[in-house]
Structure formats: structure tokens, C-alpha cells
Scaffold this motif. Structure first.
Motif, mmCIF file in Angstrom:
data_model
loop_
_atom_site.group_PDB
_atom_site.id
_atom_site.type_symbol
_atom_site.label_atom_id
_atom_site.label_comp_id
_atom_site.label_asym_id
_atom_site.label_seq_id
_atom_site.Cartn_x
_atom_site.Cartn_y
_atom_site.Cartn_z
ATOM 1 N N THR A 81 50.173 45.790 42.787
ATOM 2 C CA THR A 81 50.766 44.473 43.029
ATOM 3 C C THR A 81 51.147 44.338 44.501
ATOM 4 O O THR A 81 50.930 43.289 45.117
ATOM 5 N N TRP A 82 51.694 45.403 45.080
ATOM 6 C CA TRP A 82 52.029 45.380 46.506
ATOM 7 C C TRP A 82 50.758 45.297 47.339
ATOM 8 O O TRP A 82 50.706 44.575 48.340
ATOM 9 N N ASP A 83 49.715 46.015 46.921
ATOM 10 C CA ASP A 83 48.431 45.932 47.623
ATOM 11 C C ASP A 83 47.924 44.496 47.646
ATOM 12 O O ASP A 83 47.393 44.031 48.663
ATOM 13 N N MET A 84 48.103 43.784 46.544
ATOM 14 C CA MET A 84 47.687 42.379 46.488
ATOM 15 C C MET A 84 48.477 41.538 47.478
ATOM 16 O O MET A 84 47.909 40.692 48.175
ATOM 17 N N MET A 85 49.782 41.787 47.551
ATOM 18 C CA MET A 85 50.612 41.034 48.505
ATOM 19 C C MET A 85 50.158 41.304 49.938
ATOM 20 O O MET A 85 50.081 40.377 50.751
ATOM 21 N N LEU A 86 49.847 42.553 50.244
ATOM 22 C CA LEU A 86 49.360 42.894 51.581
ATOM 23 C C LEU A 86 48.033 42.201 51.869
ATOM 24 O O LEU A 86 47.839 41.638 52.955
ATOM 25 N N ASP A 102 38.649 39.192 43.916
ATOM 26 C CA ASP A 102 38.779 39.918 45.195
ATOM 27 C C ASP A 102 40.052 40.753 45.201
ATOM 28 O O ASP A 102 40.059 41.908 45.620
ATOM 29 N N LEU A 103 41.148 40.133 44.759
ATOM 30 C CA LEU A 103 42.432 40.832 44.745
ATOM 31 C C LEU A 103 42.416 42.022 43.793
ATOM 32 O O LEU A 103 42.904 43.099 44.132
ATOM 33 N N ALA A 104 41.865 41.825 42.605
ATOM 34 C CA ALA A 104 41.804 42.923 41.632
ATOM 35 C C ALA A 104 40.946 44.070 42.172
ATOM 36 O O ALA A 104 41.339 45.238 42.092
ATOM 37 N N THR A 105 39.806 43.733 42.749
ATOM 38 C CA THR A 105 38.926 44.755 43.316
ATOM 39 C C THR A 105 39.625 45.496 44.449
ATOM 40 O O THR A 105 39.602 46.725 44.510
ATOM 41 N N GLY A 106 40.268 44.750 45.346
ATOM 42 C CA GLY A 106 40.981 45.363 46.461
ATOM 43 C C GLY A 106 42.120 46.263 46.016
ATOM 44 O O GLY A 106 42.428 47.261 46.669
ATOM 45 N N ALA A 107 42.766 45.915 44.907
ATOM 46 C CA ALA A 107 43.875 46.711 44.388
ATOM 47 C C ALA A 107 43.392 47.855 43.502
ATOM 48 O O ALA A 107 44.193 48.687 43.079
ATOM 49 N N SER A 113 43.827 43.287 34.347
ATOM 50 C CA SER A 113 45.107 43.769 34.874
ATOM 51 C C SER A 113 45.494 42.993 36.125
ATOM 52 O O SER A 113 46.669 42.646 36.323
ATOM 53 N N GLY A 114 44.507 42.730 36.978
ATOM 54 C CA GLY A 114 44.763 41.964 38.190
ATOM 55 C C GLY A 114 45.301 40.582 37.882
ATOM 56 O O GLY A 114 46.217 40.099 38.563
#
Length: 170
Positions: A81-86, A102-107, A113-114
Motif C-alpha cells: 500500500t505504501w509502495d502504491m502511494m510512492l 499498474d499500481l498492483a504490478t508495481g506493488a 489485492s491491489g
């Protein structure tokens, strides 16, 4: 093997932090200049520069995590979740848009779950979701004004804490 939810993991981390604070007695991390316990034949030796720097980085990382918890309130901003915020903050500063996938993949989490994590960010008023005008199957996620301001003020605090830490060391 039993799987733990993000909420359960956050509670476990919080409990570990509480135990660590009780064990250190001061509620914080011991300073890097402290002697290292019983290194060779029971003789206490001072830390060398690389060990002191590592301890300083680790203690600052813990300080950042605790500050993040206090800064954002009850929001569970850790791990993916923090990775998504970043990622969202970086995208905003670069004038880019990110999709939910994109966010789920990046996290590093599955899309399902994303999407749950994005919903948590939306409920906290930190992010918002829109339908992509070019492809209505996609959702675009952006930081809200509140989310952007919160991230900016958090990093301003961390920058100040880092500068203060290095001023004290000199």
C-alpha cells in the motif's frame, strides 16, 4: 502454511514495535555510538564506521516507519500500500497517470489485492479512481489533493529529520 491478512500483519508489526520499545526501555533505538556487545572473547568493542552507519540507517528507517504511522493516522500505509502511494506521488510529480493494474504490478500484488488496497486509500481520502476516457475498461488512480499534501508534508518532515540527524552527528 497459514496466510495472514494485511491487517493482521500490521497488527503483528505494531506488537513487535511495542515489545522492542519495552525492551529498550527508552522507547527508541539505541544510538549508533554505543558499544557492540561481546564481540570477541567477551570484550566489548566500539563500532567501526560502517557498522555505525548501518545502525544509523536502520534506526532512521524505523523512525520513518513510525513517523509515517503517526503522520497518516490510522491508515495502513505499509508494504504494498505504501509502495502504491510512492508510485502515485512519483506519477503526479512527473505528470503521468497510473492504472489500477499498474499500481498492483508495481506493488507486486495480484490485481484483486491491489484493488482492495486502492479502496483503502480511497476510503482514507488519499486517492481517487476514475474511468480511463480512452479505454473504459481501465481505472486510473490519482492522489487526491489531500493525499498529495500529506505525502509532501511527510517527506518534508523526513527531510528535516535526516538533516537534523546529520547535524547532530557532526
Amino acid at each position: 502454511m497459514q496466510q495472514f491478512s494485511n491487517q493482521e500483519m500490521a497488527e503483528i508489526r505494531s506488537r513487535i514495535d511495542q515489545i522492542q520499545e519495552m525492551l529498550t526501555g527508552s522507547g527508541g533505538i539505541q544510538p549508533a555510538a554505543a558499544a557492540q556487545p561481546d564481540r570477541i572473547d567477551g570484550i566489548r568493542t566500539p563500532l567501526d564506521a560502517s557498522e555505525a552507519a548501518l545502525i544509523d540507517q536502520i534506526s532512521f528507517s524505523i523512525q520513518m516507519r513510525r513517523a509515517r504511522k503517526g503522520h497518516f493516522g490510522s491508515s495502513q500505509l505499509s508494504g504494498p500500500t505504501w509502495d502504491m502511494m510512492l508510485d502515485l506521488m512519483l506519477a503526479k510529480t512527473n505528470g503521468r497517470e497510473l492504472s489500477a493494474s499498474d499500481l498492483a504490478t508495481g506493488a507486486g500484488v495480484p490485481l484483486s489485492s491491489g484493488l482492495r488496497m486502492i479502496a483503502v486509500l480511497e476510503q482514507a481520502g488519499l486517492a481517487e479512481r476514475f474511468t480511463d476516457t480512452r479505454d473504459r475498461r481501465r481505472s486510473i488512480v490519482r492522489l487526491t489533493d489531500h493525499g498529495s499534501a500529506s505525502m509532501a508534508s511527510y517527506f518534508a518532515k523526513m527531510s528535516q529529520a535526516w538533516a537534523n540527524r546529520h547535524r547532530r552527528a557532526m
